[in-house]
Design an enzyme around this catalytic site. Structure first.
Site, PDB file in Angstrom:
ATOM      1  CB  SER A 129      35.094  35.589  32.597  1.00 18.67           C
ATOM      2  OG  SER A 129      34.840  35.130  33.672  1.00 18.67           O
ATOM      3  CG  ASP A 133      36.444  38.027  35.325  1.00 15.41           C
ATOM      4  OD1 ASP A 133      36.110  38.467  34.351  1.00 15.41           O
ATOM      5  OD2 ASP A 133      35.869  36.950  35.653  1.00 15.41           O
TER       6      ASP A 133
END
Length: 293
Positions: free
Chosen positions: A38, A183
């Protein structure tokens, strides 16, 4: 000194990494290999592409963070439609503006695909929720029938940064059909294990956007929203916290920024600078006692 680095996720709080990298550069540490999830994946990509801490700070300083939020056109005039988009497309924002910005900045350094980078120097973590598995890019692309050498780094980065329900998932056409990728922090927010495999060629430093586990307070759960936040936090951290031992902690720079929001895209200049300063202070303190091994 050459080192390997692993960066945790943390959304907008990743501004703190700029200060950390500044201090490491000032002490002549250079990254040979980098990995991240991320927000950590963003810093890892920029470092692998050859950006300096000063260049990264300037790049982020001139960026209008809200320009990366791209709701569907209809939702711009009829705001209630964004909730329909959340239901049907599984995200408030398309994420195309974010990927376009990644592409532009990486292309400025001549990085388009993973073949433009030294092999093995960059690894990004994402989550395949269709098949319930964690994927490391570019390593696992072959299992989807894809050639890592031609896979766009910007797309891989967008996959790693697909905050659930915030950005629409990326659809990856694999051998078994379409797979939804979100993610990487859902399954491994701090993938220190990527390089710490018993065959270390150089010192490894982890940079984590939190206090050490023992210094963190238990979460207060009084309602459904609190429960969702606690659930997501547990999903992000349980795998990695089990892996991290006292031995690993001595090689981790803990940057305590829990009080800041990961999705506050309208950060003030003052808050950005505060985050950078926290990163600088924690890294300076870490280097006073760290002994590479």
């Amino acid at each position: 000194m050459l080192i390997d680095g692993v960066f945790s996720g943390g959304g907008i709080k990743g501004f703190a990494y700029v200060g950390a990298i500044q201090v490491l550069e000032e002490h002549d540490y250079q990254f040979k290999r980098v990995a991240g999830t991320s927000a950590g994946a963003i810093l890892a990509c920029f470092i692998a592409a050859g950006y300096t801490a000063g260049e990264i700070e300037a790049m982020l300083d001139e960026l209008d963070m809200k320009s990366l939020l791209d709701p569907p056109k209809a939702a711009r005039t009829l705001p209630f439609l964004k909730w329909l988009n959340l239901y049907f497309r599984m995200g408030l924002y398309k994420g195309k503006a974010l990927e376009k910005w990644f592409y532009k900045k990486l292309a400025a350094k001549g990085i388009l695909t993973f073949n433009d980078l030294p092999r093995g120097c960059l690894k990004l973590v994402a989550s395949d929720v269709t098949n319930g598995r964690m994927i490391v890019i570019p390593d696992d692309l072959a299992s989807y029938g894809m050639d890592w050498r031609t896979f766009p780094v910007a797309k891989a980065l967008r996959m790693s940064c697909g905050i659930p329900f915030f950005f629409e998932p990326i659809k990856l056409n694999g051998r078994k059909g379409d797979c939804l990728i979100i993610d990487g922090g859902v399954l491994s927010n701090f993938p220190l294990w990527i390089f710490d495999n018993g065959n270390k060629e150089r010192p490894l430093i982890g940079l984590k956007l939190s206090n050490p586990k023992e210094a963190m307070s238990p979460m207060k759960i009084n309602n459904g929203l609190n429960l969702f936040e606690a659930l997501f936090s547990t999903m992000k951290n349980a795998h990695d916290e089990r892996y991290i031992s006292r031995k690993h902690e001595r090689n981790i720079i803990f940057i305590p920024v829990e009080q800041y929001s990961a999705t506050q895209f309208d950060l003030s200049a003052e808050t950005k600078q505060t985050l950078i300063d926290i990163g600088r202070k924690r890294t300076t303190r870490f280097l006073r006692t760290w002994r590479p091994c």
